[in-house]
Each structure stands twice: as structure tokens, then as C-alpha cells.
Scaffold this motif. Structure first.
Motif, mmCIF file in Angstrom:
data_model
loop_
_atom_site.group_PDB
_atom_site.id
_atom_site.type_symbol
_atom_site.label_atom_id
_atom_site.label_comp_id
_atom_site.label_asym_id
_atom_site.label_seq_id
_atom_site.Cartn_x
_atom_site.Cartn_y
_atom_site.Cartn_z
ATOM 1 N N UNK A 43 6.426 -1.719 3.522
ATOM 2 C CA UNK A 43 5.347 -1.717 4.507
ATOM 3 C C UNK A 43 4.020 -1.328 3.846
ATOM 4 N N UNK A 44 2.936 -1.733 4.522
ATOM 5 C CA UNK A 44 1.605 -1.309 4.057
ATOM 6 C C UNK A 44 0.856 -0.768 5.269
ATOM 7 N N UNK A 45 0.250 0.388 5.083
ATOM 8 C CA UNK A 45 -0.532 0.969 6.184
ATOM 9 C C UNK A 45 -1.981 1.029 5.762
ATOM 10 N N UNK A 46 -2.866 0.638 6.695
ATOM 11 C CA UNK A 46 -4.308 0.652 6.388
ATOM 12 C C UNK A 46 -5.053 1.469 7.431
ATOM 13 N N UNK A 47 -5.887 2.390 6.976
ATOM 14 C CA UNK A 47 -6.823 3.077 7.872
ATOM 15 C C UNK A 47 -8.207 2.659 7.429
ATOM 16 N N UNK A 48 -9.056 2.349 8.405
ATOM 17 C CA UNK A 48 -10.361 1.814 8.023
ATOM 18 C C UNK A 48 -11.455 2.869 7.919
ATOM 19 N N UNK A 49 -11.270 3.997 8.581
ATOM 20 C CA UNK A 49 -12.332 4.992 8.547
ATOM 21 C C UNK A 49 -11.753 6.394 8.304
ATOM 22 N N UNK A 50 -11.813 6.921 7.096
ATOM 23 C CA UNK A 50 -12.223 6.252 5.859
ATOM 24 C C UNK A 50 -11.133 5.289 5.391
ATOM 25 N N UNK A 51 -11.537 4.358 4.516
ATOM 26 C CA UNK A 51 -10.577 3.344 4.067
ATOM 27 C C UNK A 51 -9.457 4.004 3.271
ATOM 28 N N UNK A 52 -8.263 3.854 3.764
ATOM 29 C CA UNK A 52 -7.118 4.505 3.126
ATOM 30 C C UNK A 52 -5.943 3.543 3.179
ATOM 31 N N UNK A 53 -5.332 3.289 2.028
ATOM 32 C CA UNK A 53 -4.229 2.328 1.982
ATOM 33 C C UNK A 53 -2.965 3.044 1.516
ATOM 34 N N UNK A 54 -1.859 2.759 2.192
ATOM 35 C CA UNK A 54 -0.567 3.333 1.792
ATOM 36 C C UNK A 54 0.437 2.204 1.589
ATOM 37 N N UNK A 55 1.097 2.219 0.444
ATOM 38 C CA UNK A 55 2.146 1.230 0.175
ATOM 39 C C UNK A 55 3.473 1.978 0.245
ATOM 40 N N UNK A 56 4.361 1.485 1.074
ATOM 41 C CA UNK A 56 5.614 2.209 1.310
ATOM 42 C C UNK A 56 6.793 1.400 0.772
ATOM 43 N N UNK A 57 7.646 2.097 0.035
ATOM 44 C CA UNK A 57 8.895 1.497 -0.453
ATOM 45 C C UNK A 57 8.695 0.302 -1.357
ATOM 46 N N UNK A 58 8.069 0.492 -2.468
ATOM 47 C CA UNK A 58 7.847 -0.633 -3.392
ATOM 48 C C UNK A 58 8.918 -0.617 -4.488
ATOM 49 N N UNK A 59 9.478 -1.793 -4.751
ATOM 50 C CA UNK A 59 10.495 -1.934 -5.809
ATOM 51 C C UNK A 59 10.135 -3.134 -6.680
ATOM 52 N N UNK A 60 10.143 -2.949 -7.989
ATOM 53 C CA UNK A 60 9.829 -4.044 -8.918
ATOM 54 C C UNK A 60 11.066 -4.338 -9.763
ATOM 55 N N UNK A 61 11.620 -5.535 -9.597
ATOM 56 C CA UNK A 61 12.852 -5.909 -10.317
ATOM 57 C C UNK A 61 12.601 -5.994 -11.822
ATOM 58 N N UNK A 62 13.569 -5.502 -12.573
ATOM 59 C CA UNK A 62 13.521 -5.633 -14.035
ATOM 60 C C UNK A 62 13.995 -7.042 -14.374
ATOM 61 N N UNK A 63 13.136 -7.868 -14.954
ATOM 62 C CA UNK A 63 13.516 -9.277 -15.173
ATOM 63 C C UNK A 63 14.631 -9.419 -16.222
ATOM 64 N N UNK A 64 14.808 -8.396 -17.075
ATOM 65 C CA UNK A 64 15.904 -8.449 -18.052
ATOM 66 C C UNK A 64 17.226 -8.004 -17.432
ATOM 67 N N UNK A 65 17.126 -7.059 -16.483
ATOM 68 C CA UNK A 65 18.337 -6.568 -15.783
ATOM 69 C C UNK A 65 18.054 -6.637 -14.278
ATOM 70 N N UNK A 66 18.279 -7.806 -13.655
ATOM 71 C CA UNK A 66 17.858 -7.977 -12.254
ATOM 72 C C UNK A 66 18.590 -7.081 -11.247
ATOM 73 N N UNK A 67 19.656 -6.422 -11.690
ATOM 74 C CA UNK A 67 20.336 -5.505 -10.766
ATOM 75 C C UNK A 67 19.591 -4.177 -10.666
#
Lengths: 600, 174
Positions: free
Chosen positions: A52-76
């Protein structure tokens, strides 16, 4: 006025603007999420998930929730993942084209954790697959340790051996010289000829001389004989010269043949690096793998970040390139309170690794430090397992130089079940140990200089060595309660030189070096025996040739002496004396007769 | 899209003022050349809404010139780069840079400034060229093409019925 202006257009404009703003407001989070996923997938070449991504506009504040980046050499597995990352962005500066983040927080950052489902990999980079890690190389080296001594037979059959070459040269020279000497022998005066000369001279001694005319005739005869053997003496002189040259040549080649095995051994040692086969190789394999592993992680992080940290001058070149599509760039001018293009004023990352929980604090993170005159600082601490602390500073100068330095220390850190090496020849893991250490590094313009000291106490090891050498290595390590390792890294960041020393060196010196030395000595004897065998044949030829030459030399000397004796013979003088004696006797008899007559 | 094209053809063939269409094309060129959401584009769009210009032509013009801008982007960026990095203009831009409005308009971005300057310079000739071409079209080309059988066949198509519907709706309008 109404001919040119349509006032209802204002309503249309307001309506369109309101529609766009509403769409942006309601779909901004979805758009940002898709943007993050698309950019990250393009960078990492594998599936990226953002919960998920949460945005607050005043003041501008961005939150990225639960990010996962797959390892292309070991996709598991993931390259990294985090629970939540939030950043407060200065909206006004963002509109001016700058990204100024007041505070960046990343919670529960993890590296290499397992994914719930296998991630997709985009693009298949064959070259990546071909890359062999240092760990793989180290594992591949150990099983060959016992086999590193090459096969004696194949060494002795090597046509490049100096012994073989020198022997062949000696044989060839022997044959050439032999032909020359045979030719000389045919021209030499025979024994019969010598006897003939001697008889002739002897005959002259028996000639009865009665007058000076007889002496003159005898001298002429003697000179005629001398003329005859003068030619023979010249032949002998030439033959002597040839024998001397042959002797010198063959003597030199025999010496070369005799020295060849020693030279061959030196080359074998050099070729197979036998002189460097000592305990330090094992230290590099055991601890170098770990040291390089840590260094590769740091290098990976640097390489990931480096392309985004180039100076603005680099970018200008990029723009001038004739691309199909150019995006342009911001040009910033002088102002009262200048700010870099990207700046994270403060950051706080919490990270969970196998080695424990870490907190990473950063301040003034940017690639344009000259604007605010402050260095970026990163501090890493961990207190979950002993104490670990790393302080580092870095900055980019306006001319594009990168300068960094830092130091670290660690106390009372327990290490459990750490695999040092796992190969066919040796599996070794540190079952437990108490670790402390300290180190420092400086990085200036891509050159690194780092000194690190680690001490392990109360250690216990597990593992097995399957070859004689690795068994000795394992037993020696197991007997140690305390171990120190010093790792120095210096040189170009992309390919640094590692210098690793350890107290294990001293421990291994006795047992291990003795084994290696014994094995080497045995090998050396075998090789030298083989070389000497090859040498013996050549030397036998050489000896035969030398004996022949000596015989010939003696013969030449004798012949020359005999001719010299004949040449220096005093046959003429003898005959002259005889004549004188005769004349004297005659005169004496005559005088006696006359005196007898007178006094008689 | 078909409706927009039909509106353009209707405008070209109908009674819409030549100046309105030419101005729409010129302004569409100015907007299309720059990235869409820039301050000067928003202002131009505002004026397009309140000034009597042909909206269909404007939208088509923006679409066409946005595509052209993508292809010409290296040259547009080079113009912006040259202006912003020219030592002779350094003082001028430094002075402008002190105004928030200048930064808000992103005129310190090579693409935006290059597009704005090129757009501003070329929109005037484009206005006059468009005017000339539409005028010529109405006098010569429209009647020339009307003679062809294919045009007559087209008149029997769905597109033509859409065109006539649009023409009916906007008789004398935009």
C-alpha cells in the motif's frame, strides 16, 4: 468583447481543473504505487510488490507499506523488504524541482528473506549466471589442494625441459665435431711416414763426409727432408686448433647439461607455484571468503547507489548525446539559501539480519555536499548481540571526487554456527565463539584503504577434512582456543587487494609446513631422478667424446714432438764436427811425421 | 478521436473563422511542445477556454505536436541547455531564479525552457501558415477533392454520417 471572449469558458476551465485535481487526489496513491513498482522493477529486473501507499498532502508525506523486491538470481527470496518506509517531502521545493526530505524512516528492513511466493524475473542476463562468486571459487580450490603437485611423468615428458634440450644440443654437437675430427685424422701423418722421416735423418748421420762439399750436400738433403714434414706440421697445428675448439664447445655443453636439471626444477617450482604453497593460502581461503563476502556486500550497495550520485556535470554530457528521446534536466542558479537537488536531512532505518537487529541513522544524505557544507553521516549500531558500532562520513566535492572514511568496533559478540568453508576437501564451521574487533577505512576517488582486526575467543569448531592436508588444517584449527585475523584491503575499489594474516599461520607453521615440505621434497626427488636419468645418457656421450678428444690430442702432441725433434736434429753439426775432427787428426799425424823426421 | 477529427473537418469546411482555427493550431503547438502540466501551459489552456478559438482544432493540435515534441526532444533540450548554461545569460537567469514563479514554471528546466522558447518563436509563423493553408484549402482543395469518386463513396460511410451529425450540432458554433 463577446465576439472574442466566451465567459462560459471559465466554467469549463474550472470544471476541467477540478476534475484533474479530484482524479489526482483520489488516484494519487494508486499512481504513486504503480510508479514505485514500475521504477523498482526496471532497476532490479524482478517482481516488486508494494502492499500500500499512503499520501498526506499537508504537509506532503508519503508512506510505502510492505515493499518486497525479488532477488532475480534467487526468485524465492527478496533482495530486501521492509514493513514501512515514510518520508516527509518539502512540497514547495518539490514544485521547484528539488527533493528535500526532512525525515526518512524505514522500519524492519530485511535482506535476503524468503518470499511467500516465487517472484517473477524480467529479462534473462546470461552473463550474471556465468559469474562465479568468490565463495564458489574458494570451494573449488580446496579439493585440488592435494592434487596441486603435478604428475611427474607428464613433467618429464615435457619437450620444453632444458635438460632434454641441452642433451639434444650436446648430441648434435658431438656428431658434428666427430665428422670434423674424422676428416682431420685422415690428413694426419701416419706412423709409417714418421718412421720414414726418422730413417731418412738417421741415414744422413751415417753418411761419410770427407770435405766441406759433402757437408754442404748433407745440409741440402736435410733441408729437403725438413720441407717435407713442414707441411705435415701445419696439418697438425690446424688439427690441434680444431681439437681445442671442439673440446671447449663440448665442455661448455656438458656443463649446460649438468646444470639443466637445477634450472628445470626452478621452472617447475615457478610454473606450479610450488614455492608459494604454504599455510597462508589456507588462511586466504578460510577467512578471505568471509572478508570478501562482507566487502562484496558493501561494494554491491555502493554500486547500486553510485550511478545516482554522479555530479551534475556528468548529466550534461548525457543530455547532449543524440538520443531518440531526451528528458532534460534542471539547471540551478545561485540563491541565498541553496539546497542540493536531493537531500534527506535525517533518516532512521531499523534492520533485522541473521546477525541481529541493527539501527542505521543517517544525516545530510545527498550527492551535492558543497551546497550546505556538511558531510553525510551514517551511524550503524546493534546491541542485540554484544555491541557493534560503525561511524562513517562521506562527501562529494564539486569536482566530482568522492571521499569517505569511517571506523567500527565490536565487543562481546557471540558467533554461532558460522560456516567458514564447505567443500569436498574441508567442511569447517565455527560452532561458537566470542568475537571482538575494530577497524577503519578511507575511500578517496575509488581507492580504498582499510585495516581490520578481529579476535575470536572461546572458540569451538565443527567439520571434517577429507585429504591429508585439510585434516591437518582442521585439527590445528580445532586445537585453537583463541584466534586473531587481520584483514587489510587496499587498492582500487573494483578490484582491491586483500591481505589476510592470522594467528593460525603460526599454529600451522610447524605441522602443516612440515607436511608440505615433506611432500614437496618427495616430489622434487622424483622429478630430479627422472631428469638425471635423461642427463646420464647425454653425459655418457659427452664423456666418450671427451676421451676420444684426449686420445687425439695426445696423438697430435706426440706426432708434433717427433716432427719437432727431427726438425731440430743436429745431424749437420754432428757431421761437421766429425769432419773437423778428421781434419785435426790428419794435421796432427802430419805434424808428428815431420817432427819425427826433424828430431828422429 | 473520430468525433474530434470530424469537428476539425467540419471547422475546415464550415463557416468557422479561419483565424479561430489558425490560433487554435498555434496555441496547440505552444502547449504540445512543452510537458503538459507546466505553469505556462495551464495559463494558455485557461486563455483557450475563454477566448473564442476552435477547441477541436486546439485538442488535435496539442496531440499532434506532443508527438512531434517527443521526436524533437533532443533538439528542444539542446536549445534549453544552450540558453540556461550560456555565460552571457547567466546573470539574467540568476536574477529570474530569485523569483519563485520562475522556479514554479520550471523555466530552469532545459526541456521546459527550450520548448517554451521554441514554441513562442514558432507559434507566430505557424498561425500565419495555418491561416494561409486553411484559406487555400477552402478555395481550391475542398472543391478539388469533392470531384473524386472515393470522396463520394466516403460520403456514404459511417464517418460521414458522424461528420454531418457534428456539423448539425455545431452549426456556426465551435
Amino acid at each position: 468583447m463577446t465576439k472574442f471572449i466566451r465567459w462560459q469558458g471559465i466554467i469549463g476551465f474550472v470544471a476541467i481543473t477540478a476534475l484533474i485535481i479530484s482524479l489526482l487526489y483520489f488516484f494519487a496513491e494508486t499512481l504513486v504505487k504503480k510508479g514505485i513498482v514500475a521504477s523498482a522493477e526496471s532497476v532490479f529486473g524482478a517482481e516488486v510488490n508494494v502492499a500500500d501507499v499512503e499520501l498526506d498532502f499537508s504537509p506532503l508525506h508519503i508512506s510505502v507499506i510492505g515493499m518486497q523486491v525479488t532477488d532475480k538470481d534467487v526468485p524465492t527470496h527478496n533482495v530486501f523488504s521492509f514493513e514501512r518506509a515514510s518520508a516527509g517531502v518539502d512540497f514547495w521545493q518539490y514544485l521547484f524541482g528539488k527533493i528535500i526530505i526532512e525525515q526518512l524512516d524505514v522500519a524492519e528492513l530485511t535482506f535476503g528473506n524468503e518470499r511467500n511466493s516465487v517472484g517473477q524475473v524480467y529479462g534473462d542476463d546470461e552473463t550474471d549466471k556465468k559469474k562465479q562468486s568468490f565463495s564458489d571459487k574458494a570451494k573449488a580450490m580446496l579439493p585440488e589442494m592435494d592434487m596441486q603437485l603435478p604428475d611427474v611423468k607428464s613433467i618429464l615428458n615435457d619437450s620444453d625441459l632444458i635438460t632434454i634440450k641441452a642433451s639434444k644440443t650436446l648430441q648434435a654437437s658431438y656428431e658434428t665435431e666427430q665428422v670434423k675430427l674424422e676428416a682431420l685424422k685422415d690428413n694426419l701423418p701416419t706412423k709409417e711416414k714418421l718412421k720414414y722421416y726418422q730413417d731418412k735423418v738417421k741415414a744422413l748421420t751415417k753418411v761419410d763426409v770427407k770435405s766441406l762439399d759433402d757437408i754442404a750436400k748433407l745440409k741440402a738433403d736435410y733441408d729437403a727432408i725438413k720441407e717435407e714434414f713442414k707441411a705435415d706440421q701445419a696439418v697438425i697445428k690446424d688439427a690441434k686448433k680444431q681439437v681445442l675448439a671442439s673440446k671447449d664447445l663440448l665442455a661448455q655443453q656438458v656443463t649446460d647439461v649438468k646444470n639443466a636439471p637445477a634450472k628445470d626444477w626452478q621452472n617447475i617450482e615457478k610454473k606450479y607455484q610450488l614455492e608459494t604453497l604454504d599455510s597462508e593460502d589456507f588462511i586466504h581461503i578460510l577467512f578471505g571468503e568471509q572478508a570478501r563476502g562482507h566487502f562484496e556486500k558493501a561494494q554491491w550497495a555502493y554500486e547500486m547507489v553510485a550511478p545516482y550520485l554522479g555530479s551534475s556535470d556528468d548529466k550534461s554530457e548525457e543530455v547532449i548525446e543524440n538520443k531518440v528521446h531526451a528528458k532534460g534536466r534542471f539547471i540551478f542558479f545561485k540563491e541565498d539559501s541553496p539546497l542540493p537537488e536531493v537531500l534527506i536531512k535525517k533518516s532512521l532505518l531499523s534492520m533485522s539480519l541473521e546477525q541481529g537487529d541493527f539501527v542505521i541513522k543517517g544525516t545530510e544524505l545527498t550527492h551535492q555536499h558543497w551546497f550546505r557544507g556538511k558531510d553525510s553521516e551514517i551511524n550503524i549500531t546493534s546491541i542485540t548481540n554484544g555491541e557493534l558500532n560503525l561511524d562513517s562520513r562521506f562527501k562529494f566535492t564539486q569536482t566530482g571526487d568522492f571521499i569517505a572514511d569511517g571506523n567500527w568496533d565490536m565487543n562481546n559478540r557471540m558467533v554461532n554456527d558460522a560456516t567458514l568453508t564447505d567443500s569436498k576437501a574441508l567442511s569447517l564451521s565455527l560452532e561458537q565463539g566470542n568475537m571482538r574487533g575494530e577497524g577503519n577505512f578511507t575511500l578517496v576517488d575509488g581507492d580504498i584503504l582499510s585495516e581490520n582486526h578481529i579476535a575470536l575467543n572461546q572458540t569451538s569448531y565443527q567439520g571434517q577434512g577429507t585429504t591429508k592436508l585439510t585434516s591437518i588444517l582442521f585439527d590445528t584449527i580445532k586445537s585453537l582456543d583463541k584466534l586473531t585475523v587481520d584483514v587489510d584491503v587496499r587498492g582500487e575499489l573494483a578490484k582491491p587487494d586483500f591481505s589476510i594474516s592470522s594467528s593460525l599461520n603460526e599454529a600451522l607453521t610447524g605441522a602443516f609446513k612440515q607436511q608440505v615440505a615433506g611432500k614437496l621434497s618427495e616430489f622434487k626427488n622424483k622429478v630430479n631422478a627422472g631428469l638425471n636419468e635423461k642427463l646420464a645418457g647425454a653425459l655418457k656421450l659427452g664423456n666418450n667424446q671427451t676421451a676420444e678428444l684426449l686420445d687425439l690430442e695426445a696423438l697430435l702432441t706426440d706426432t708434433d714432438k717427433a716432427l719437432d725433434d727431427l726438425k731440430n736434429s743436429d745431424v749437420v753439426k754432428q757431421q761437421q764436427k766429425k769432419l773437423e775432427d778428421k781434419v785435426k787428426d790428419k794435421a796432427k799425424d802430419k805434424l808428428k811425421g815431420k817432427l819425427g823426421d826433424l828430431f828422429g | 478521436m473520430l468525433t474530434l477529427l470530424a469537428k476539425l473537418l467540419n471547422a475546415l469546411n464550415g463557416d468557422s473563422s479561419i483565424r479561430q482555427i489558425a490560433l487554435a493550431i498555434a496555441l496547440g503547438f505552444l502547449v504540445g511542445l512543452s510537458p503538459l502540466l507546466t505553469l505556462h501551459n495551464i495559463i494558455i489552456i485557461f486563455f483557450v477556454c475563454i477566448i473564442r478559438v476552435h477547441l477541436g482544432s486546439f485538442i488535435l493540435s496539442v496531440g499532434f505536436f506532443s508527438g512531434l515534441s517527443y521526436l524533437l526532444s533532443p533538439y528542444i533540450v539542446q536549445v534549453g541547455e544552450y540558453l540556461l548554461t550560456s555565460p552571457a545569460l547567466s546573470e539574467f537567469f540568476t536574477a529570474l531564479y530569485q523569483f519563485s514563479l520562475f522556479k514554479l514554471a520550471h523555466w530552469h528546466h532545459t526541456y521546459v525552457l527550450g520548448a517554451f522558447v521554441l514554441g513562442g518563436l514558432l507559434c507566430v509563423p505557424i498561425y500565419f501558415i495555418s491561416k494561409l493553408v486553411i484559406d487555400k484549402y477552402r478555395v481550391h482543395i475542398m472543391s478539388f477533392f469533392a470531384k473524386f469518386r472515393i470522396v463520394q463513396a466516403l460520403k456514404a460511410s459511417k464517418f460521414y454520417s458522424l461528420y454531418t451529425a457534428v456539423a448539425g450540432e455545431s452549426k456556426g458554433g465551435l
